[in-house]
Design an enzyme around this catalytic site. Sequence first.
Site, mmCIF file in Angstrom:
data_model
loop_
_atom_site.group_PDB
_atom_site.id
_atom_site.type_symbol
_atom_site.label_atom_id
_atom_site.label_comp_id
_atom_site.label_asym_id
_atom_site.label_seq_id
_atom_site.Cartn_x
_atom_site.Cartn_y
_atom_site.Cartn_z
ATOM 1 N N GLY A 195 0.875 -1.096 -0.060
ATOM 2 C CA GLY A 195 0.050 0.107 -0.237
ATOM 3 C C GLY A 195 0.887 1.302 -0.010
ATOM 4 O O GLY A 195 2.151 1.084 0.461
ATOM 5 N N GLN A 204 3.252 10.085 1.353
ATOM 6 C CA GLN A 204 4.334 9.213 1.564
ATOM 7 C C GLN A 204 5.038 9.726 0.250
ATOM 8 O O GLN A 204 6.482 9.428 0.380
ATOM 9 C CB GLN A 204 4.109 7.688 1.464
ATOM 10 C CG GLN A 204 3.645 7.249 2.876
ATOM 11 C CD GLN A 204 3.429 5.735 2.773
ATOM 12 O OE1 GLN A 204 2.409 5.464 2.358
ATOM 13 N NE2 GLN A 204 4.328 5.110 3.452
ATOM 14 N N CYS A 217 5.824 -0.199 7.592
ATOM 15 C CA CYS A 217 5.434 1.226 6.862
ATOM 16 C C CYS A 217 6.734 1.475 6.067
ATOM 17 O O CYS A 217 7.889 1.412 6.496
ATOM 18 C CB CYS A 217 5.131 2.354 7.724
ATOM 19 S SG CYS A 217 4.642 3.666 6.657
ATOM 20 N N LEU A 218 6.511 1.878 4.734
ATOM 21 C CA LEU A 218 7.623 2.390 3.686
ATOM 22 C C LEU A 218 8.420 3.321 4.404
ATOM 23 O O LEU A 218 9.498 3.623 4.179
ATOM 24 C CB LEU A 218 7.165 2.304 2.358
ATOM 25 C CG LEU A 218 6.549 1.198 1.597
ATOM 26 C CD1 LEU A 218 6.228 1.718 0.153
ATOM 27 C CD2 LEU A 218 7.663 0.045 1.458
ATOM 28 N N HIS A 271 -4.416 1.428 7.551
ATOM 29 C CA HIS A 271 -3.005 1.741 7.677
ATOM 30 C C HIS A 271 -2.867 3.018 6.974
ATOM 31 O O HIS A 271 -2.125 4.105 7.404
ATOM 32 C CB HIS A 271 -1.986 0.914 7.517
ATOM 33 C CG HIS A 271 -0.523 1.231 7.642
ATOM 34 N ND1 HIS A 271 0.410 0.916 8.449
ATOM 35 C CD2 HIS A 271 0.039 2.069 6.631
ATOM 36 C CE1 HIS A 271 1.388 1.687 8.179
ATOM 37 N NE2 HIS A 271 1.492 2.219 7.200
ATOM 38 N N GLU A 272 -3.162 2.858 5.483
ATOM 39 C CA GLU A 272 -3.163 3.894 4.591
ATOM 40 C C GLU A 272 -4.050 5.177 4.904
ATOM 41 O O GLU A 272 -3.687 6.322 4.797
ATOM 42 C CB GLU A 272 -3.251 3.548 3.191
ATOM 43 C CG GLU A 272 -2.541 2.227 2.807
ATOM 44 C CD GLU A 272 -0.936 2.524 3.044
ATOM 45 O OE1 GLU A 272 -0.355 3.581 3.143
ATOM 46 O OE2 GLU A 272 -0.091 1.503 3.110
ATOM 47 N N HIS A 330 -2.341 7.541 7.140
ATOM 48 C CA HIS A 330 -1.735 8.369 6.460
ATOM 49 C C HIS A 330 -2.444 9.769 6.040
ATOM 50 O O HIS A 330 -1.536 10.979 6.131
ATOM 51 C CB HIS A 330 -0.897 7.808 5.359
ATOM 52 C CG HIS A 330 0.161 6.990 5.566
ATOM 53 N ND1 HIS A 330 1.629 7.348 6.234
ATOM 54 C CD2 HIS A 330 0.466 5.790 5.633
ATOM 55 C CE1 HIS A 330 2.247 6.490 6.347
ATOM 56 N NE2 HIS A 330 1.787 5.444 5.815
HETATM 57 CO CO CO Z 1 2.698 3.576 6.055
#
Ligand code: CO
Length: 173
Positions: free
Chosen positions: A45, A50, A93-94, A135-136, A139
């Site tokens: 995702g 991000q 998470c990236l 999660h996204e 963000h």
């Molecule tokens: Co993340």
Amino acid sequence: MTLTLRTYPDPVLLKKSAPVEAFDDALRERIAEMWEVMYEEGGVGLAAPQVGWSVQLLLMNPTGSKDDRSGERVVINPQVVKSWGKAKDQEGCLSFPDILVDVTRKAGVRLRWQDEHGETHEEDVNEFPARIVQHEMDHLEGVLLVHRMSPVDRIRYRHELEELKATLAAKAE
Ligand code: CO
């Protein structure tokens, strides 16, 4: 514009993002670039903040594989209509490389969103896809893994978190 992955504590990650209003070719071109970033970084995702873009848009593909794109979704201006249950599982998470922590989420959500053409969809999402969506969506509100982790994990990962801050500070100089 080349989109690059932003890592904690980049200020754009901590901002609340704005709704998408124009469903045009420029939007779709940026989405195509975001897919590239997501697959290159090995994510399942990716939220627009991000890549430094503060809008309510996220991409997901639970397989994380360019070769299996059947589960791909472009989720714009999402809303959780209702939710049920609870589920605890490990999350990364990236924007927080090398950090994996347990996070409790809703087990499922009824999601309403728009696609890249502005069409509205509504669907029940469960299990792993439900975790990705939640999660996204965090963000999009400026809520990050560091805000969701337990005090014990925050201590356990304090070195990694300090390293991320130092890396970003060095980049800014
Ligand atoms: Co993340």
